[in-house]
Write an enzyme that holds these catalytic residues in place. Structure first.
Site, PDB file in Angstrom:
ATOM      1  CB  SER A   5      42.750  59.959  36.469  1.00 35.74           C
ATOM      2  OG  SER A   5      42.594  61.286  36.917  1.00 35.74           O
TER       3      SER A   5
ATOM      4  CE1 TYR B 280      38.925  60.189  32.916  1.00 38.22           C
ATOM      5  CE2 TYR B 280      39.331  61.564  34.840  1.00 38.22           C
ATOM      6  CZ  TYR B 280      39.802  60.842  33.771  1.00 38.22           C
ATOM      7  OH  TYR B 280      41.158  60.767  33.540  1.00 38.22           O
TER       8      TYR B 280
END
Ligand SMILES: NC(=O)c1ccc[n+]([C@@H]2O[C@H](COP(=O)([O-])OP(=O)(O)OC[C@H]3O[C@@H](n4cnc5c(N)ncnc54)[C@H](OP(=O)(O)O)[C@@H]3O)[C@@H](O)[C@H]2O)c1
Length: 281
Positions: free
Chosen positions: A140, A153
């Site tokens: 990401s 995350y």
């Protein structure tokens, strides 16, 4: 599983929804036989819409070594090869890092880091014996530039990036390529979070920030998410032909965020980021 040895084989994790399910037809179009895996075969409705004779569906929970071994063994028994692994499965429960229980930290790392390590380790011996293979990790932009409320995350994706970078260095002469895909924000179930409807936490030092961030995320999710086919097409392109770069950001938002994070001095980046997401600069 039916054998389809004429085609190279790509194994993808987390294919019940989102980027994973979109990768399936993208990889088939690139000439792969796709082993689309998911942890709960009862959640295969979206996958069933994109499967054809070039797709095999298997159960694989990245946190359950038995299902990893069984899936890899089934692929090898049927085709004798695994050419590409797409490590896509992931989870992103939002929380302030101080307030996230350790159990939540552990469960996110179990899926986003240890799960990817476990599946990669399960296929590397086959790729080494073949003298070639490709591992595509879905990380990401948050794996390089974190966002408040997604810190657990982002930390797991930072760890994933460190793992992938080391793996690539260590596999340099093995014929096995490692690539990291870094999406910006895409319209998938990962944003179906109770956060948007959660009550303001009482007695939290973050209550005020929570209200501001919730408003920001509601607006962002409603208006700015991109089509996940963009990520799937990049994953399939990397699976079909390796590139020299390790990291592959995708999405204008990802490129802009990384540019700001790299180019701005930290105090300016911090002020700008906080202002953009509705917090006091
Ligand atoms: N969407 C974005 O904006 C975005 C941005 C950057 C990176 N990413 C990354 O893209 C990847 C895919 O996410 P997505 O956006 O497509 O979200 P998604 O629609 O929620 O898909 C996540 C997938 O991972 C699966 N999964 C979760 N835990 C698993 C486990 N233990 N074993 C096997 N599968 C598991 C989910 O299965 P279940 O249905 O069983 O839960 C689901 O199929 C993730 O790695 C995510 O971090 C997404």
């Amino acid at each position: 599983m039916a054998s389809d040895t004429a085609r190279p084989v790509a194994l993808v994790t987390g294919c019940s929804s989102g980027i994973g399910v979109r990768c399936v037809p993208a990889l088939v179009r690139r000439g792969f036989h796709v082993v689309a895996t998911l942890r709960d075969l009862g959640r295969r409705a979206a996958l069933d819409e994109v499967t054809d004779e070039h797709v095999t569906v298997l159960r694989l929970d990245v946190t359950d070594p038995r299902t990893i071994d069984e899936a890899v063994a089934a692929v090898l028994a049927a085709t004798g090869r695994i050419d590409v692994l797409v490590n896509n499965a992931g989870t992103a429960p939002p929380n302030f890092v101080e307030e996230a229980p350790l159990a939540q930290w552990r469960s996110v790392f179990e899926t986003n880091l240890f799960g990817q390590v476990a599946v990669t380790n399960a296929v590397l011996p086959t790729m080494r014996a073949q003298g070639r293979g490709r591992v595509v990790m879905v990380s990401s932009v948050g794996g390089r530039a974190p966002t408040p409320l997604l810190g657990v995350y982002c930390a797991s994706k930072f760890a994933l990036e460190g793992y992938a970078e080391t793996l690539r260095l260590e596999l340099r002469h093995s014929g096995i390529d490692v690539a990291v895909v870094e999406p910006g924000s895409y319209r998938t179930r990962i944003y179906d979070t109770p956060l948007l409807h959660a009550p303001v936490p009482v007695d939290s030092p973050y209550a005020d920030d929570f209200v501001r961030l919730r408003a920001f995320y509601r607006d962002y999710i409603a208006h700015h998410l991109r089509d996940p086919d963009e990520v799937a097409d990049l994953v399939a392109a990397l699976a079909a032909r390796p590139r020299r770069r390790l990291r592959h950001p995708v999405g204008t938002d990802a490129w802009i965020k990384l540019a700001l994070h790299t180019l701005l001095p930290w105090p300016a980046y911090e002020r700008l980021t906080r202002r953009l997401i509705g917090l006091r600069p």
